[in-house]
Design an enzyme around this catalytic site. Sequence first.
Site, PDB file in Angstrom:
ATOM      1  N   CYS A  41      -2.790   8.743   2.859  1.00  0.00           N
ATOM      2  CA  CYS A  41      -2.393   8.332   1.502  1.00  0.00           C
ATOM      3  C   CYS A  41      -3.480   8.624   0.474  1.00  0.00           C
ATOM      4  O   CYS A  41      -3.175   8.817  -0.696  1.00  0.00           O
ATOM      5  CB  CYS A  41      -1.969   6.872   1.476  1.00  0.00           C
ATOM      6  SG  CYS A  41      -3.228   5.769   2.104  1.00  0.00           S
TER       7      CYS A  41
ATOM      8  N   GLU B 249       0.894  -1.181   0.000  1.00  0.00           N
ATOM      9  CA  GLU B 249       0.000   0.000   0.000  1.00  0.00           C
ATOM     10  C   GLU B 249       0.918   1.213   0.000  1.00  0.00           C
ATOM     11  O   GLU B 249       1.456   1.579   1.042  1.00  0.00           O
ATOM     12  CB  GLU B 249      -0.855   0.021   1.273  1.00  0.00           C
ATOM     13  CG  GLU B 249      -1.742  -1.168   1.484  1.00  0.00           C
ATOM     14  CD  GLU B 249      -3.009  -1.120   0.652  1.00  0.00           C
ATOM     15  OE1 GLU B 249      -3.184  -0.164  -0.136  1.00  0.00           O
ATOM     16  OE2 GLU B 249      -3.801  -2.053   0.773  1.00  0.00           O
TER      17      GLU B 249
HETATM   18  P1  NAD Z   1       9.663   7.108   5.037  1.00  0.00           P
HETATM   19  O1  NAD Z   1       9.599   6.781   3.596  1.00  0.00           O
HETATM   20  O2  NAD Z   1      11.019   7.201   5.689  1.00  0.00           O
HETATM   21  O3  NAD Z   1       8.845   6.044   5.903  1.00  0.00           O
HETATM   22  C1  NAD Z   1       7.530   5.644   5.587  1.00  0.00           C
HETATM   23  C2  NAD Z   1       7.239   4.435   6.486  1.00  0.00           C
HETATM   24  O4  NAD Z   1       8.084   3.353   6.104  1.00  0.00           O
HETATM   25  C3  NAD Z   1       7.553   4.675   7.967  1.00  0.00           C
HETATM   26  O5  NAD Z   1       6.573   4.036   8.734  1.00  0.00           O
HETATM   27  C4  NAD Z   1       8.909   4.021   8.181  1.00  0.00           C
HETATM   28  O6  NAD Z   1       9.064   3.510   9.498  1.00  0.00           O
HETATM   29  C5  NAD Z   1       8.878   2.886   7.195  1.00  0.00           C
HETATM   30  N1  NAD Z   1      10.194   2.548   6.658  1.00  0.00           N
HETATM   31  C6  NAD Z   1      11.124   3.397   6.179  1.00  0.00           C
HETATM   32  N2  NAD Z   1      12.211   2.718   5.736  1.00  0.00           N
HETATM   33  C7  NAD Z   1      11.950   1.404   5.946  1.00  0.00           C
HETATM   34  C8  NAD Z   1      12.662   0.209   5.710  1.00  0.00           C
HETATM   35  N3  NAD Z   1      13.872   0.210   5.120  1.00  0.00           N
HETATM   36  N4  NAD Z   1      12.100  -0.964   6.071  1.00  0.00           N
HETATM   37  C9  NAD Z   1      10.876  -0.989   6.635  1.00  0.00           C
HETATM   38  N5  NAD Z   1      10.131   0.105   6.886  1.00  0.00           N
HETATM   39  C10 NAD Z   1      10.665   1.295   6.550  1.00  0.00           C
HETATM   40  O7  NAD Z   1       8.917   8.441   5.211  1.00  0.00           O
HETATM   41  P2  NAD Z   1       8.326   9.243   6.447  1.00  0.00           P
HETATM   42  O8  NAD Z   1       9.104  10.508   6.586  1.00  0.00           O
HETATM   43  O9  NAD Z   1       8.085   8.429   7.661  1.00  0.00           O
HETATM   44  O10 NAD Z   1       6.936   9.570   5.805  1.00  0.00           O
HETATM   45  C11 NAD Z   1       6.894  10.431   4.708  1.00  0.00           C
HETATM   46  C12 NAD Z   1       6.445   9.777   3.445  1.00  0.00           C
HETATM   47  O11 NAD Z   1       6.007   8.445   3.614  1.00  0.00           O
HETATM   48  C13 NAD Z   1       5.256  10.543   2.959  1.00  0.00           C
HETATM   49  O12 NAD Z   1       5.671  11.519   2.059  1.00  0.00           O
HETATM   50  C14 NAD Z   1       4.378   9.518   2.333  1.00  0.00           C
HETATM   51  O13 NAD Z   1       4.646   9.467   0.952  1.00  0.00           O
HETATM   52  C15 NAD Z   1       4.804   8.215   2.902  1.00  0.00           C
HETATM   53  N6  NAD Z   1       3.831   7.584   3.792  1.00  0.00           N
HETATM   54  C16 NAD Z   1       2.809   6.927   3.220  1.00  0.00           C
HETATM   55  C17 NAD Z   1       1.864   6.325   4.013  1.00  0.00           C
HETATM   56  C18 NAD Z   1       0.702   5.589   3.419  1.00  0.00           C
HETATM   57  O14 NAD Z   1      -0.280   5.402   4.098  1.00  0.00           O
HETATM   58  N7  NAD Z   1       0.792   5.110   2.179  1.00  0.00           N
HETATM   59  C19 NAD Z   1       1.978   6.395   5.391  1.00  0.00           C
HETATM   60  C20 NAD Z   1       3.065   7.073   5.954  1.00  0.00           C
HETATM   61  C21 NAD Z   1       3.996   7.659   5.126  1.00  0.00           C
END
Ligand code: NAD
Length: 480
Positions: A288, A254
């Site tokens: 999202c 997702e």
């Molecule tokens: P991010 O990309 O660093 O992290 C997004 C999520 O992924 C977080 O929960 C993080 O813990 C997890 N994550 C990151 N790297 C990972 C890895 N290597 N292995 C497993 N999990 C990992 O970004 P962020 O600063 O936390 O959030 C910002 C961006 O993330 C937003 O711009 C948005 O696009 C996206 N986001 C999307 C959703 C969604 O519901 N689709 C939810 C939260 C964040």
Amino acid sequence: MIERAEGYPSLKLHIDGEWLGAEGRRVFEVRDPATGQVLAELPLANADDLDRALAAADRGFKLWRKSTPEERARVLTGAARLLRERGDQIARNATLEEGKTLAETRIELHGCADLFDFYAAEAKRIYGRVLVRPDGEQSLVVKEPVGPVAAFAPWNFPIHNPGRKLGAPIAAGCSVILKPAEEAPASAMAVVTALVDAGLPAGVCQLVFGVPDEVSRHLLASPVIRKCSFTGSTIVGKHLMKLAADNALRTTMELGGHAPVIVFDDCNVERTLDMLTLAKARNAGQVCVSPTRFYIQDAIHDRFVSALTERFGALRLGNGLDPATQMGPMANARRPDAIDALVADATARGGRLLTGGERIGNEGYFYRPTVISDLPLDARIMNEEPFGPVIATARFSTFDEAVEQANRLPFGLAAYAFTENGRQANRIGAALEAGMVGINVTRMAYADAPFQGVKHSGHGSEDGPEGLAACLVTKSIHQQ
Ligand code: NAD
């Protein structure tokens, strides 16, 4: 040692039926986004913890795959009841750690409980087939649980996201290692506690926190794990898909969205404005399926943008615990910085800043509701998911032009259209490239409806019967 905020729990990992605290482990400081204050220290799993979690998930799967549908249903309905009974405290802690309003965390809590109730019933509907064969031959098609799942949930729905990662696998007979976001751990702990208190046996659900990249690499490299389920950004999703490919894992992804909103000139203007203002304010735009690119038809463009600016700009911001608050802070210190950069780029490229465009105060992570109009296509905000309280607008003339703009990006999660013309509504529903389309509505998540994206927004579904199917594998058994 940090003093915990009142009512906020002592944070722990849950492995093989045991709750484990910070002793000898690294810790992460969980903060209240409304104040920036530290709420508590979260223990982070080390490599030994992850190995224990894998061994427990292996045993848990062997046990739980043999459970009856009634046993699975009892745990899920029991957990749903406990979540509702404990709702006030759980919702308060979710607001404390994530920032969204209490009204929103209560809705989330009920969404999670409803999903558990739905999957309790759905566990009893895992059917197979007996095929027509000549006398003496038999062919069966059976559905089996896919196996231990490594699940990664983000911070933006701290209760509902963990619920989505657990409900369907538990109904299917899988075990799970859940790694929720370190920024909102108490909510995930409350969901796991409800399942454990409702009788989920040790080993079926482990809860770990850690350094995300360390945890995902460790878990996905193990032969124990059979499926990877992730909600988060497209970039991280693609990285996890590559790791999952090495072990040929089933994946449910997702990922990010960039929802287009097509406002036709024959829409019910007042109702559309009300719905979109509320939908965009939800969790300060960190959703999202948040409406993001607003394409407004020529004949109503100017008055629609001006009324939208007035309503969105007038939202009351504040601490999510205050009942008067309509929009809370952003969830962490990274988000206002990211939005500032997108706004600066948009205005530098000729976008007109109609309201907002700045942080508020120097306490917490508040960002003013922002509207930018007349954006050129090459503005970053018209191409990258903003994940914040920003509305980007552009105008269109014809149906085809609106569809072309809406489908232009590689994302395809949610898309919205507003029109009172039934034929136009049917045509736009068919034309939009998205996993979910809202026509004259903004709600997308229901326990019985699949939630999913297409293109770079991911694959596989959560919720609905499709979410359960994603946790099952199909086996044909032929016999003479
Ligand atoms: P991010 O990309 O660093 O992290 C997004 C999520 O992924 C977080 O929960 C993080 O813990 C997890 N994550 C990151 N790297 C990972 C890895 N290597 N292995 C497993 N999990 C990992 O970004 P962020 O600063 O936390 O959030 C910002 C961006 O993330 C937003 O711009 C948005 O696009 C996206 N986001 C999307 C959703 C969604 O519901 N689709 C939810 C939260 C964040």
